[in-house]
Design an enzyme around this catalytic site. Structure first.
Site, PDB file in Angstrom:
ATOM      1  N   ASP A 238      -0.941  12.076   4.793  1.00 47.33           N
ATOM      2  CA  ASP A 238       0.291  11.330   5.061  1.00 47.33           C
ATOM      3  C   ASP A 238      -0.062  10.106   5.896  1.00 47.33           C
ATOM      4  O   ASP A 238      -0.830  10.203   6.873  1.00 47.33           O
ATOM      5  CB  ASP A 238       1.289  12.222   5.819  1.00 47.33           C
ATOM      6  CG  ASP A 238       2.658  11.577   5.919  1.00 47.33           C
ATOM      7  OD1 ASP A 238       3.435  11.698   4.961  1.00 47.33           O
ATOM      8  OD2 ASP A 238       2.944  10.950   6.965  1.00 47.33           O
ATOM      9  N   ILE A 239       0.460   8.941   5.504  1.00 46.80           N
ATOM     10  CA  ILE A 239       0.207   7.704   6.259  1.00 46.80           C
ATOM     11  C   ILE A 239       1.047   7.731   7.533  1.00 46.80           C
ATOM     12  O   ILE A 239       2.268   7.917   7.478  1.00 46.80           O
ATOM     13  CB  ILE A 239       0.539   6.468   5.417  1.00 46.80           C
ATOM     14  CG1 ILE A 239      -0.329   6.445   4.146  1.00 46.80           C
ATOM     15  CG2 ILE A 239       0.337   5.183   6.218  1.00 46.80           C
ATOM     16  CD1 ILE A 239       0.009   5.335   3.173  1.00 46.80           C
ATOM     17  N   ASN A 246       7.285  -0.198   7.104  1.00 45.99           N
ATOM     18  CA  ASN A 246       8.323  -0.772   6.237  1.00 45.99           C
ATOM     19  C   ASN A 246       9.379  -1.510   7.050  1.00 45.99           C
ATOM     20  O   ASN A 246       9.828  -2.605   6.682  1.00 45.99           O
ATOM     21  CB  ASN A 246       8.982   0.332   5.404  1.00 45.99           C
ATOM     22  CG  ASN A 246       8.143   0.748   4.213  1.00 45.99           C
ATOM     23  OD1 ASN A 246       7.407  -0.066   3.647  1.00 45.99           O
ATOM     24  ND2 ASN A 246       8.237   2.001   3.823  1.00 45.99           N
ATOM     25  N   ASP A 255       4.193  -1.312   0.457  1.00 42.96           N
ATOM     26  CA  ASP A 255       3.620  -1.062  -0.877  1.00 42.96           C
ATOM     27  C   ASP A 255       2.145  -1.441  -0.910  1.00 42.96           C
ATOM     28  O   ASP A 255       1.315  -0.749  -1.519  1.00 42.96           O
ATOM     29  CB  ASP A 255       4.378  -1.867  -1.932  1.00 42.96           C
ATOM     30  CG  ASP A 255       5.762  -1.297  -2.215  1.00 42.96           C
ATOM     31  OD1 ASP A 255       6.040  -0.173  -1.746  1.00 42.96           O
ATOM     32  OD2 ASP A 255       6.548  -1.978  -2.896  1.00 42.96           O
ATOM     33  N   GLU A 281       4.945   8.498   0.944  1.00 47.27           N
ATOM     34  CA  GLU A 281       3.617   8.098   1.396  1.00 47.27           C
ATOM     35  C   GLU A 281       2.647   9.275   1.425  1.00 47.27           C
ATOM     36  O   GLU A 281       1.557   9.171   2.002  1.00 47.27           O
ATOM     37  CB  GLU A 281       3.701   7.448   2.785  1.00 47.27           C
ATOM     38  CG  GLU A 281       4.051   8.389   3.917  1.00 47.27           C
ATOM     39  CD  GLU A 281       5.550   8.605   4.112  1.00 47.27           C
ATOM     40  OE1 GLU A 281       5.935   9.039   5.198  1.00 47.27           O
ATOM     41  OE2 GLU A 281       6.329   8.331   3.177  1.00 47.27           O
TER      42      GLU A 281
END
Length: 361
Positions: A238-239, A246, A255, A281
């Site tokens: 997971d980022i 965002n 993105d 993500e």
């Protein structure tokens, strides 16, 4: 021979084309390429030739006509060298077993046809594209193998010269054109189907596979784990703070980060591993034949690469980290659902423990 009987026999022989095309459709779905596909095509064409020889047009006792010519002429273009050898060997053996006065000329004609089919493949496609014109040339060239009838006794050969021989030549040419056309259509249809399946299984942003592809790969991995004792591990990534990226830099930047993270991960895994955008993500790695210790090492390598990378979005440079949870199929986690839940719990510990870290189940 009654002309109507000859015409009926030729139509019946050409009807074999439909069965061969159906078989070819199965072969190219089942085998992606290489020797196995060539061998399968060879066996298919051999079967078609043998079936055809069981219901031939009989000109004289031991002198027959059937659908071998089209199959042998196209054996090399569609089955390659291995397919041609298998088809030729099987048909030759069967023709010798049938026997009769036309056995020798038939065998020589088959060898000549296979060689002609090979020779025609040497014509570059840029000079003569695959299509009716190329098939017509192959059909005409393959029909020259009928010259082998000179090996028949003179009185029998003379009964074939004229309408019977012309009709057989036309049937050979028509057979090659029809069979080639249908085989090419089937190849084209399968290419389109594979392209559509690929598009349906790939996430357009990251170019990673999607959950649909993951489900298929997970089932294969579980079967391998049971039947071959292959270890299988899963890494859930997971980022960190992706929503903040965002919110602060915009969705275009988000993105870009997601796509570049996916690229880094792809470069660090093997071609046999499955990398999936699981949602948002989250990225999942399904590592086949990989013990948990090796999976942890890989996850740590990916984490380090991403931490050291600066992600560019427009004139902005962003630093990004990831958290990861690792689990493996084992006595504790005996199915993929259990492994997924264990990896998810490990990921949660990594995030709650400060992020930018790898935890194992």
């Amino acid at each position: 021979m009654d002309p109507s009987e000859l015409l009926t026999g030729i139509i019946r022989t050409l009807g074999l084309t439909a069965l061969v095309v159906l078989g070819y459709s199965w072969v190219i779905r089942k085998f992606s390429g290489g020797l196995t596909k060539g061998a399968a095509v060879g066996f298919l064409f051999a079967l078609g030739g043998i079936i055809s020889m069981n219901d031939p047009i009989r000109f004289e006792p031991g002198v027959i006509y059937d659908g071998r010519t089209a199959l042998l002429a196209l054996a090399y273009p569609y089955g390659g060298p291995i397919g041609t050898l298998i088809a030729l060997a099987a048909m030759t053996a069967y023709r010798i077993w049938i026997g009769g006065i036309g056995s020798l000329s038939g065998v020589i004609g088959m060898v000549a046809t296979a060689l002609i089919g090979f020779a025609c493949t040497r014509i570059p496609v840029r000079k003569l594209k695959i299509g009716p014109a190329r098939s017509l040339l192959i059909g005409i060239a393959a029909s020259t193998s009928l010259a082998a009838i000179i090996l028949l006794p003179h009185e029998i050969m003379m009964t074939l010269v004229g309408i019977p021989l012309v009709t057989v030549i036309i049937a050979n040419i028509a057979g090659v054109i029809l069979l080639s056309e249908f085989l090419e259509r089937e190849k084209s249809r399968q290419r389109i189907m594979r392209a559509l399946e690929h598009e349906a299984s790939v996430d357009p942003l990251t170019k990673l596979q999607n959950r649909r592809a993951f489900d298929r790969a997970a089932l294969r991995a579980m079967n391998d784990n049971r039947s071959k004792s292959h270890q299988c591990s899963l890494v859930m990534i997971d980022i960190d703070h992706f929503k903040a990226i965002n919110d602060r830099w915009g969705h275009d930047a988000g993105d870009t980060v997601l796509a570049e993270v996916a690229t880094i991960i792809r470069k660090n895994v093997r071609i046999t591993d499955v990398v999936v955008r699981y949602g948002g993500e989250e990225i999942v790695l399904l590592l086949t034949n990989t013990p948990q210790s090796a999976a942890i090492e890989l996850a740590e390598s990916v984490r380090s690469h991403i931490e050291q990378t600066q992600f560019e979005s427009g004139d902005q440079s962003l630093g990004v980290t990831i958290s990861a949870g690792v689990a493996s199929l084992s006595d504790r986690f005996h199915d993929m659902d259990a492994v997924m839940k264990a990896a998810d719990r490990a990921l949660y510990r990594a995030k709650s423990g400060g992020r930018n870290r790898v935890e194992m189940a």
